[in-house]
Design a protein around this motif. Sequence first.
Motif: not given
Length: 256
Positions: A83-93, A137-144
């Motif tokens: 999150q520090c590097r990309y300013f977002q969490p991964p949406s695919v894991c 917590s960041c309100g991302a609309p989707k993830g996989s």
Amino acid sequence: MAAPSRLISRLTLVTGGGSGIGRAVCQRFASEGASVVVADLSEASAIETLGSLSCDQRGQDHMASVVDVSSKESVENLVTSIQCRYFQPPSVCVNAAGITQDDFLLRMQEEHFDRVVQVNLKGSFLVTQAVARALVSCGAPKGSIITVGSIVGKVGNIGQANYASSKAGVEALSRTAAKELSRSGIRCNCVLPGFISTPMTEKVPEKVISKMTSLVPLGRMGEPHEVADVCAFLASDDSSYITGASIEVTGGLFIG
Ligand code: NAP
């Protein structure tokens, strides 16, 4: 034929990315336009994978990171550093980190049972939880979130009481996560490989490999890229109505 570009602008995290199936997943995701975080216990192997990733799309930015998926602190540090590097969490894991410590049930040591469950099952739990928390917590609309289970979690396997139990567990974990996280737009699925040629199966005696291969209707072991193909499908919007599923990638082994 060129790979499709279904993952452009997606930030993806692959544990166990330094070897075998995890490495093939990193390569496939990068070829489809994703930015890839290659996470592994071994820094050297994560860096080796990083060096093999294509970077054809503008904005693609890969990184390698050390993680021990069985440690909550290590997993949380990984997600924070992403999150520090990309300013977002991964949406695919993709949870591909895994180990075997085989022995017959009558001889299996408690420590070997515990370690395999800690890495394979608890590790998948810790990573799934940390990534899902960050997405919610960041309100991302989707993830996989994709977890690499195993066909032996369904059918059992001689010498693998610990491993088969851990892989049965990850399927239940993934289905439960699918039910809980669907309201947040996060899909959770498993792939269940059969016998795939990787450093993990290099440890299996040749005699056992030939016997298993003779049982595979397609008549051969699978290749890591054939598992990665399914992970890319589950990561992409092509699988937008699939959650809580387990897809077997076994060449037909144990059909029915
Ligand atoms: P692999 O080549 O041994 O890759 C596994 C990777 O996970 C290695 O890079 C390993 O690092 C890493 N790892 C191990 N413990 C870790 C930890 N605590 N934290 C972070 N990373 C860790 O094996 P693979 O065959 O590609 O397996 C990938 C996944 O597929 C595993 O979950 C496995 O159970 C599953 N699977 C494989 C097969 C098969 O036939 N190959 C079949 C069914 C399921 P080190 O090398 O440094 O230990």
